[in-house]
Scaffold this active site. Structure first.
Site, PDB file in Angstrom:
ATOM      1  N   LYS A   1      27.262 102.190  70.448  1.00 53.23           N
ATOM      2  CA  LYS A   1      28.418 102.079  69.557  1.00 53.23           C
ATOM      3  C   LYS A   1      28.379 100.890  68.613  1.00 53.23           C
ATOM      4  CE  LYS A   1      31.892 103.769  72.765  1.00 53.23           C
ATOM      5  NZ  LYS A   1      32.871 103.022  73.556  1.00 53.23           N
TER       6      LYS A   1
ATOM      7  N   ARG B   1      18.333  90.244  89.514  1.00 51.16           N
ATOM      8  CA  ARG B   1      19.187  89.045  89.431  1.00 51.16           C
ATOM      9  C   ARG B   1      19.006  88.130  90.632  1.00 51.16           C
ATOM     10  NH1 ARG B   1      24.321  91.782  86.520  1.00 51.16           N
ATOM     11  NH2 ARG B   1      23.814  90.982  84.450  1.00 51.16           N
TER      12      ARG B   1
ATOM     13  N   GLY C   1      21.264  95.046  79.362  1.00 52.59           N
ATOM     14  CA  GLY C   1      20.777  95.710  80.577  1.00 52.59           C
ATOM     15  C   GLY C   1      19.897  96.912  80.296  1.00 52.59           C
TER      16      GLY C   1
ATOM     17  N   GLY D   1      26.186  90.489  78.407  1.00 57.60           N
ATOM     18  CA  GLY D   1      27.302  90.025  77.581  1.00 57.60           C
ATOM     19  C   GLY D   1      27.147  88.564  77.198  1.00 57.60           C
TER      20      GLY D   1
HETATM   21  P1  ADP Z   1      22.256  97.380  76.263  1.00 58.18           P
HETATM   22  O1  ADP Z   1      22.653  97.648  77.703  1.00 58.18           O
HETATM   23  O2  ADP Z   1      20.781  97.141  76.135  1.00 58.18           O
HETATM   24  O3  ADP Z   1      23.104  96.305  75.651  1.00 58.18           O
HETATM   25  P2  ADP Z   1      23.959  99.472  75.245  1.00 58.18           P
HETATM   26  O4  ADP Z   1      24.665  99.530  76.552  1.00 58.18           O
HETATM   27  O5  ADP Z   1      24.670  98.945  74.080  1.00 58.18           O
HETATM   28  O6  ADP Z   1      22.547  98.711  75.427  1.00 58.18           O
HETATM   29  O7  ADP Z   1      23.515 100.950  74.812  1.00 58.18           O
HETATM   30  C1  ADP Z   1      22.807 101.770  75.696  1.00 58.18           C
HETATM   31  C2  ADP Z   1      23.248 103.185  75.584  1.00 58.18           C
HETATM   32  O8  ADP Z   1      23.163 103.669  74.245  1.00 58.18           O
HETATM   33  C3  ADP Z   1      22.349 104.094  76.406  1.00 58.18           C
HETATM   34  O9  ADP Z   1      23.105 104.647  77.456  1.00 58.18           O
HETATM   35  C4  ADP Z   1      21.872 105.142  75.421  1.00 58.18           C
HETATM   36  O10 ADP Z   1      21.844 106.456  75.953  1.00 58.18           O
HETATM   37  C5  ADP Z   1      22.911 105.041  74.314  1.00 58.18           C
HETATM   38  N1  ADP Z   1      22.391 105.613  73.068  1.00 58.18           N
HETATM   39  C6  ADP Z   1      21.336 105.193  72.356  1.00 58.18           C
HETATM   40  N2  ADP Z   1      21.086 106.034  71.322  1.00 58.18           N
HETATM   41  C7  ADP Z   1      22.008 107.006  71.400  1.00 58.18           C
HETATM   42  C8  ADP Z   1      22.288 108.191  70.623  1.00 58.18           C
HETATM   43  N3  ADP Z   1      21.515 108.510  69.582  1.00 58.18           N
HETATM   44  N4  ADP Z   1      23.334 108.963  70.990  1.00 58.18           N
HETATM   45  C9  ADP Z   1      24.097 108.617  72.054  1.00 58.18           C
HETATM   46  N5  ADP Z   1      23.886 107.553  72.821  1.00 58.18           N
HETATM   47  C10 ADP Z   1      22.852 106.747  72.499  1.00 58.18           C
HETATM   48 MG    MG Z   2      24.352  98.743  78.513  1.00 62.98          MG
END
Ligand code: ADP
Ligand code: MG
Length: 397
Positions: free
Chosen positions: A202, A41, A353, A376
């Site tokens: 989620k 950043r 992230g 976000g």
């Molecule tokens: P981003 O930061 O790219 O927006 P998120 O924060 O929404 O992504 O999601 C990232 C998290 O999702 C990671 O910590 C990863 O471990 C978790 N994740 C991905 N697939 C699974 C799974 N099958 N079971 C549990 N957690 C998962």
């Molecule tokens: Mg994340």
């Protein structure tokens, strides 16, 4: 409505020579053992700072760091950021212990042309997140001109992103903010077909973005833990995988969109399952998840299918890892997506992230059209929502 930018500010009468320019940046970097542990950043904020310095401005930088919740907490001090910024800039960066008040105003007043000063964490004051008008006025007193370059905070109506605009003589967008908006707007008006690749932990985190993108995309490919809630909605076995029982109905509603529109939804056809979601646990690749096993990644056939869709797409937007990529054995699907986007002939945009971390871990950042610095904020923007920090800068053209 138009947003004025740095070009305009530097071109207009007199430019910024000798002026104190307040730059709201997003310098919210992770700090480990009193030092910045990831300076992405900070680097992203440099172009605006450099241009202003070159134009003879006296640059006053402000940012938040972490969530000190309106209290002065030393572990959230921006001091380590000032040190790292000085290294990156190759020039001294002064530091003021507070972002408002006599000390900050004095420090800003004593700057010479081209100098850079970083103010202490904005969120040490409750007025920042409350968008308190008195606090916004106090911030505006530190400088003459306001530049918002904090894309990562543009979705928040805070004193340093919104309130200050009404108090500043002049308010424009910095280069990072402008570039983020230009690149992300491609997802709103895409070269088709538009593929959205969504994963992460989620459904509940991503439901709004999922529904907004479903309305615009030609294809939606789903991975990560989110996929198991969708599989459950289709009546497929999910074993001991993470399923959000209270989101199954939402997943069903999203799936139903394929009947009334041309939208295609791709779900995993095979899975990497583990006995436990832990490094070293025994794993298998399966088409149906057996009882007691946990889905930890998309399987190789799914990865190939999603990669194929990425190759065919005019635009790919990716958010959220395909599996628990923090564990190497469960990272293959996510890594395959990073490679697929890097190889895709169309426009590729990554937000979030964790997804960006996966791209960078493979050193593929340069092969992606745009990596957004704002998690976000980028998700809100691609949903077509108005970002308050951007709206505040808009003026009749
Ligand atoms: P981003 O930061 O790219 O927006 P998120 O924060 O929404 O992504 O999601 C990232 C998290 O999702 C990671 O910590 C990863 O471990 C978790 N994740 C991905 N697939 C699974 C799974 N099958 N079971 C549990 N957690 C998962
Ligand atoms: Mg994340």
């Amino acid at each position: 409505m138009a947003v004025q930018d740095l070009d305009r500010l530097l071109r207009d009468a007199g430019g910024v020579q000798g002026q104190r320019v307040f730059v709201r940046a997003d310098l919210n970097a992770p700090i480990r053992d009193g030092a910045v542990s990831d300076d992405t950043r900070l680097r992203a904020s440099l172009p605006t700072v450099r241009r202003l310095r070159d134009a003879g401005a006296r640059v006053v930088l402000a940012s938040h760091l972490g969530r000190p919740k309106g209290q002065r907490k030393p572990e959230f001090s921006l001091r380590p950021v000032a040190e790292r910024l000085a290294e990156l800039l190759g020039a001294p960066v002064g530091f003021a212990d507070d972002c408002v008040g006599a000390g900050a105003e004095r420090a800003a007043a004593s700057l010479s042309d081209g100098d850079v000063l970083l103010l202490e964490n904005l969120r040490f004051h409750p007025g920042e997140e409350a968008n308190d008008p008195d606090f916004a006025r106090a911030l505006a007193r530190v400088a003459d001109v306001y530049v918002n370059d904090a894309f990562g905070t543009a979705h928040r109506a805070h004193a340093s992103t919104v309130g200050i605009v009404a108090c500043a003589r002049r308010a424009v967008a910095g280069d990072l903010l402008r570039s983020e908006l230009a690149h992300l707007s491609v997802v709103l008006d895409p070269k088709r077909p538009l593929l959205c690749l969504l994963g992460g932990a989620k459904v509940s985190d991503k439901l709004a973005v999922l529904e907004a993108l479903a309305a615009r995309a030609d294809a939606l490919a789903i991975g990560g833990a989110m996929a198991y809630t969708f599989l459950r909605a289709q009546g497929e076995p999910t074993g001991a995988s993470r399923v959000e029982a209270d989101r199954v109905e939402d997943a069903r509603r999203v799936l139903a969109l394929t009947q009334s529109s041309k939208l295609r939804i791709l779900l995993p056809k095979d899975h990497v399952v583990a006995e436990r979601a832990e490094a070293g646990a025994p794993t298998r690749v399966v088409e149906r998840i057996p009882d007691g096993w946990v889905g930890v990644d998309i399987g190789p056939e799914t990865a190939a299918a999603y990669a194929h869709a990425a190759r065919e797409a005019g635009t790919v937007f990716w958010n959220g890892p395909m599996g628990i990529f923090e564990i190497e054995a469960f990272a293959h699907g996510t890594e395959a997506m990073a490679r697929a986007l890097a190889d895709a002939p169309g426009v590729s945009v990554v937000g979030g992230g964790d997804s960006i971390a996966a791209v960078n871990r493979l050193g593929l950042g340069d092969h992606i059209t745009h990596l957004s610095t704002g998690g976000g904020a980028s998700l809100e923007y691609v949903q077509g929502r108005v970002l308050p920090g951007v709206a505040a800068l808009e003026q009749p053209a």
